[in-house]
Scaffold this motif. Structure first.
Motif, PDB file in Angstrom:
ATOM      1  N   GLY A  76      -1.352   7.847   0.259  1.00  0.00           N
ATOM      2  CA  GLY A  76      -1.258   9.120  -0.439  1.00  0.00           C
ATOM      3  C   GLY A  76      -0.805   9.002  -1.880  1.00  0.00           C
ATOM      4  O   GLY A  76      -0.665  10.011  -2.572  1.00  0.00           O
ATOM      5  N   GLY A  77      -0.610   7.770  -2.366  1.00  0.00           N
ATOM      6  CA  GLY A  77      -0.099   7.557  -3.719  1.00  0.00           C
ATOM      7  C   GLY A  77      -1.162   7.108  -4.700  1.00  0.00           C
ATOM      8  O   GLY A  77      -2.369   7.129  -4.422  1.00  0.00           O
ATOM      9  N   HIS A  78      -0.704   6.656  -5.868  1.00  0.00           N
ATOM     10  CA  HIS A  78      -1.619   6.252  -6.943  1.00  0.00           C
ATOM     11  C   HIS A  78      -2.459   5.040  -6.565  1.00  0.00           C
ATOM     12  O   HIS A  78      -3.632   4.942  -6.939  1.00  0.00           O
ATOM     13  CB  HIS A  78      -0.827   5.938  -8.214  1.00  0.00           C
ATOM     14  CG  HIS A  78      -0.262   7.140  -8.889  1.00  0.00           C
ATOM     15  ND1 HIS A  78      -1.050   8.128  -9.436  1.00  0.00           N
ATOM     16  CD2 HIS A  78       1.021   7.528  -9.114  1.00  0.00           C
ATOM     17  CE1 HIS A  78      -0.290   9.069  -9.969  1.00  0.00           C
ATOM     18  NE2 HIS A  78       0.972   8.728  -9.788  1.00  0.00           N
ATOM     19  N   LEU A  79      -1.868   4.085  -5.840  1.00  0.00           N
ATOM     20  CA  LEU A  79      -2.613   2.883  -5.482  1.00  0.00           C
ATOM     21  C   LEU A  79      -3.751   3.211  -4.525  1.00  0.00           C
ATOM     22  O   LEU A  79      -4.870   2.715  -4.696  1.00  0.00           O
ATOM     23  CB  LEU A  79      -1.675   1.844  -4.862  1.00  0.00           C
ATOM     24  CG  LEU A  79      -2.326   0.521  -4.429  1.00  0.00           C
ATOM     25  CD1 LEU A  79      -3.096  -0.111  -5.576  1.00  0.00           C
ATOM     26  CD2 LEU A  79      -1.262  -0.444  -3.893  1.00  0.00           C
ATOM     27  N   GLN A  80      -3.483   4.053  -3.542  1.00  0.00           N
ATOM     28  CA  GLN A  80      -4.549   4.457  -2.629  1.00  0.00           C
ATOM     29  C   GLN A  80      -5.682   5.134  -3.406  1.00  0.00           C
ATOM     30  O   GLN A  80      -6.866   4.892  -3.137  1.00  0.00           O
ATOM     31  CB  GLN A  80      -4.015   5.402  -1.555  1.00  0.00           C
ATOM     32  CG  GLN A  80      -5.104   5.799  -0.546  1.00  0.00           C
ATOM     33  CD  GLN A  80      -4.589   6.703   0.553  1.00  0.00           C
ATOM     34  OE1 GLN A  80      -3.583   7.379   0.398  1.00  0.00           O
ATOM     35  NE2 GLN A  80      -5.276   6.726   1.678  1.00  0.00           N
ATOM     36  N   ASP A  81      -5.312   5.966  -4.373  1.00  0.00           N
ATOM     37  CA  ASP A  81      -6.319   6.643  -5.184  1.00  0.00           C
ATOM     38  C   ASP A  81      -7.124   5.640  -6.010  1.00  0.00           C
ATOM     39  O   ASP A  81      -8.350   5.742  -6.111  1.00  0.00           O
ATOM     40  CB  ASP A  81      -5.647   7.663  -6.109  1.00  0.00           C
ATOM     41  CG  ASP A  81      -6.669   8.451  -6.915  1.00  0.00           C
ATOM     42  OD1 ASP A  81      -7.535   9.107  -6.308  1.00  0.00           O
ATOM     43  OD2 ASP A  81      -6.625   8.390  -8.156  1.00  0.00           O
TER      44      ASP A  81
ATOM     45  N   VAL B 215      -7.818  -4.657   0.465  1.00  0.00           N
ATOM     46  CA  VAL B 215      -6.636  -4.345   1.286  1.00  0.00           C
ATOM     47  C   VAL B 215      -6.556  -5.301   2.481  1.00  0.00           C
ATOM     48  O   VAL B 215      -7.557  -5.547   3.149  1.00  0.00           O
ATOM     49  CB  VAL B 215      -6.674  -2.890   1.798  1.00  0.00           C
ATOM     50  CG1 VAL B 215      -5.428  -2.584   2.620  1.00  0.00           C
ATOM     51  CG2 VAL B 215      -6.795  -1.904   0.641  1.00  0.00           C
ATOM     52  N   PHE B 216      -5.368  -5.820   2.727  1.00  0.00           N
ATOM     53  CA  PHE B 216      -5.082  -6.632   3.906  1.00  0.00           C
ATOM     54  C   PHE B 216      -4.275  -5.763   4.862  1.00  0.00           C
ATOM     55  O   PHE B 216      -3.193  -5.292   4.512  1.00  0.00           O
ATOM     56  CB  PHE B 216      -4.282  -7.872   3.498  1.00  0.00           C
ATOM     57  CG  PHE B 216      -3.900  -8.777   4.647  1.00  0.00           C
ATOM     58  CD1 PHE B 216      -4.741  -9.816   5.030  1.00  0.00           C
ATOM     59  CD2 PHE B 216      -2.703  -8.603   5.331  1.00  0.00           C
ATOM     60  CE1 PHE B 216      -4.398 -10.656   6.081  1.00  0.00           C
ATOM     61  CE2 PHE B 216      -2.351  -9.433   6.385  1.00  0.00           C
ATOM     62  CZ  PHE B 216      -3.200 -10.460   6.767  1.00  0.00           C
ATOM     63  N   THR B 217      -4.811  -5.557   6.073  1.00  0.00           N
ATOM     64  CA  THR B 217      -4.101  -4.719   7.055  1.00  0.00           C
ATOM     65  C   THR B 217      -3.610  -5.591   8.207  1.00  0.00           C
ATOM     66  O   THR B 217      -2.501  -6.099   8.177  1.00  0.00           O
ATOM     67  CB  THR B 217      -5.002  -3.575   7.559  1.00  0.00           C
ATOM     68  OG1 THR B 217      -5.524  -2.858   6.429  1.00  0.00           O
ATOM     69  CG2 THR B 217      -4.224  -2.592   8.414  1.00  0.00           C
ATOM     70  N   THR B 218      -4.460  -5.810   9.200  1.00  0.00           N
ATOM     71  CA  THR B 218      -4.065  -6.691  10.307  1.00  0.00           C
ATOM     72  C   THR B 218      -4.526  -8.128  10.088  1.00  0.00           C
ATOM     73  O   THR B 218      -4.057  -9.042  10.764  1.00  0.00           O
ATOM     74  CB  THR B 218      -4.672  -6.199  11.632  1.00  0.00           C
ATOM     75  OG1 THR B 218      -6.103  -6.277  11.539  1.00  0.00           O
ATOM     76  CG2 THR B 218      -4.252  -4.771  11.915  1.00  0.00           C
TER      77      THR B 218
ATOM     78  N   PHE C 251       0.832  -1.205   0.000  1.00  0.00           N
ATOM     79  CA  PHE C 251       0.000   0.000   0.000  1.00  0.00           C
ATOM     80  C   PHE C 251       0.869   1.259   0.000  1.00  0.00           C
ATOM     81  O   PHE C 251       1.905   1.304   0.674  1.00  0.00           O
ATOM     82  CB  PHE C 251      -0.905  -0.010   1.235  1.00  0.00           C
ATOM     83  CG  PHE C 251      -1.961   1.053   1.237  1.00  0.00           C
ATOM     84  CD1 PHE C 251      -3.058   0.967   0.397  1.00  0.00           C
ATOM     85  CD2 PHE C 251      -1.866   2.143   2.087  1.00  0.00           C
ATOM     86  CE1 PHE C 251      -4.043   1.941   0.391  1.00  0.00           C
ATOM     87  CE2 PHE C 251      -2.835   3.128   2.094  1.00  0.00           C
ATOM     88  CZ  PHE C 251      -3.927   3.025   1.251  1.00  0.00           C
ATOM     89  N   ASP C 252       0.459   2.250  -0.764  1.00  0.00           N
ATOM     90  CA  ASP C 252       1.225   3.507  -0.839  1.00  0.00           C
ATOM     91  C   ASP C 252       0.351   4.663  -0.362  1.00  0.00           C
ATOM     92  O   ASP C 252      -0.322   5.307  -1.140  1.00  0.00           O
ATOM     93  CB  ASP C 252       1.719   3.764  -2.272  1.00  0.00           C
ATOM     94  CG  ASP C 252       0.577   3.884  -3.272  1.00  0.00           C
ATOM     95  OD1 ASP C 252      -0.572   3.493  -2.921  1.00  0.00           O
ATOM     96  OD2 ASP C 252       0.797   4.378  -4.386  1.00  0.00           O
TER      97      ASP C 252
ATOM     98  N   VAL D  33      -5.372  -7.105  -3.100  1.00  0.00           N
ATOM     99  CA  VAL D  33      -4.680  -6.211  -4.027  1.00  0.00           C
ATOM    100  C   VAL D  33      -3.503  -5.549  -3.327  1.00  0.00           C
ATOM    101  O   VAL D  33      -2.403  -5.446  -3.885  1.00  0.00           O
ATOM    102  CB  VAL D  33      -5.638  -5.146  -4.584  1.00  0.00           C
ATOM    103  CG1 VAL D  33      -4.868  -4.114  -5.417  1.00  0.00           C
ATOM    104  CG2 VAL D  33      -6.736  -5.798  -5.422  1.00  0.00           C
ATOM    105  N   ALA D  34      -3.725  -5.111  -2.094  1.00  0.00           N
ATOM    106  CA  ALA D  34      -2.682  -4.390  -1.359  1.00  0.00           C
ATOM    107  C   ALA D  34      -2.570  -4.921   0.060  1.00  0.00           C
ATOM    108  O   ALA D  34      -3.504  -5.532   0.586  1.00  0.00           O
ATOM    109  CB  ALA D  34      -2.995  -2.900  -1.325  1.00  0.00           C
TER     110      ALA D  34
END
Length: 236
Positions: free
Chosen positions: A76-81, A206-209, A73-74, A233-234
Motif C-alpha cells: 500500500g506504500g510508495h514502493l508497491q506503487d 519481488v522475492f516472496t517465498t 516491501f511496503d 528490488v523488494a
C-alpha cells in the motif's frame, strides 16, 4: 551545430515537460528516469543493511549461495506503487532506476563480491512466458537487470538461453506448496553452453517465498551452471 540544436531542444523540452520523481515530485537528474536520488537513498526500508548472505528468513536450497533484496516491501506504500508502475504501466525507466540502486547495494555486499571474484558471471532476469510478455509488451525483470548491469558491468544472459515454457497462473494468494506446484517445470535452458559453470545472478522485482527463483535456479543448475545468487528490488 547539430549538438547545439539538440541541446536547445532538450532545454525547451525540460521547461515544458520537466522530468520529475514519481515518488516525491522533485526534479530528477539527467542520469535518472523516474526516481530521484533522495528517494532512492532515503525513502524506503533497506532489506539488507548489514550486507548479509540472506536478507530474508528463507532457507536457501543447495547451490544458491546468496539471496539479496534491496528494500522491504511496503504494501500500500510508495514502493508497491513504483513496482506496479513498472509492471503494468510501461514505465520501464523505473526498472532501470531501481536496478541501478540494487546494483549499488550488491557491490557493497561482501558475499556478492567474493562470489563473483574470478568467475564467469551472468545476470539472469526471470523470464516471462512468451504469451504474457507479448500481452504486456516487455519483461519488467529485464529492465531491473539492465540497471544492475549498468552499475556492475556484468553481462546479461542472452534471452534465447532460457525460456519460460509453462504459462503459470499468478502466484498471489497461493500457499507455498501451491506455488511450488504451479511453477514446477516452468523453465527450460535452451543454450546450456552460455551458462556452463557460470555464476548466475537471478534478478526479479519481488522475492516472496522464493518458489519462482528457486525453480529457475534448479533449471540453471541442471543445465550445468555454477552457483546461484538471487537479487530482487523488494522482498515481501
Amino acid at each position: 551545430m547539430k549538438s547545439l540544436v539538440k541541446k536547445i531542444k532538450e532545454g525547451i523540452s525540460e521547461v515544458i515537460f520537466p522530468t520529475i520523481c514519481v515518488v516525491c515530485g522533485m526534479k530528477v537528474s539527467a542520469s535518472q528516469h523516474f526516481v530521484c536520488t533522495h528517494c532512492l537513498e532515503h525513502k524506503f526500508d533497506l532489506a539488507n543493511r548489514q550486507g548479509k548472505q540472506i536478507s530474508s528468513d528463507t532457507i536457501l536450497p543447495e547451490g544458491i549461495v546468496l539471496q539479496h533484496a534491496l528494500w522491504n516491501f511496503d504494501k500500500g506504500g510508495h514502493l508497491q506503487d513504483l513496482l506496479h508502475q513498472l509492471k503494468y504501466n510501461r514505465l520501464t525507466g523505473v526498472g532501470v532506476d531501481l536496478g541501478r540502486q540494487l546494483g549499488k547495494t550488491l557491490l557493497r555486499n561482501p558475499f556478492f563480491i567474493r562470489a563473483i571474484e574470478d568467475q564467469k558471471v551472468r545476470l539472469v532476469p526471470v523470464p516471462l512466458h512468451p504469451k504474457k510478455e507479448q500481452k504486456r509488451g516487455y519483461n519488467q525483470a529485464f529492465y531491473v537487470t539492465r540497471g544492475v548491469a549498468e552499475v556492475t558491468n556484468l553481462h546479461i544472459l542472452k534471452k534465447q538461453a532460457i525460456k519460460r515454457v509453462k504459462n503459470t497462473r499468478t502466484q498471489t494468494g497461493f500457499s507455498l506448496e501451491k506455488r511450488r506446484e504451479n511453477i514446477n517445470g516452468a523453465f527450460k535452458v535452451q543454450r546450456p553452453d552460455l551458462i556452463e559453470e557460470a555464476f548466475c545472478v537471478i534478478i526479479d522485482d519481488v522475492f516472496t517465498t522464493g518458489a519462482t527463483t528457486f525453480e529457475l535456479a534448479k533449471a540453471l543448475r541442471s543445465a550445468g551452471s555454477g552457483n546461484i545468487a538471487i537479487a530482487s528490488v523488494a522482498q515481501a
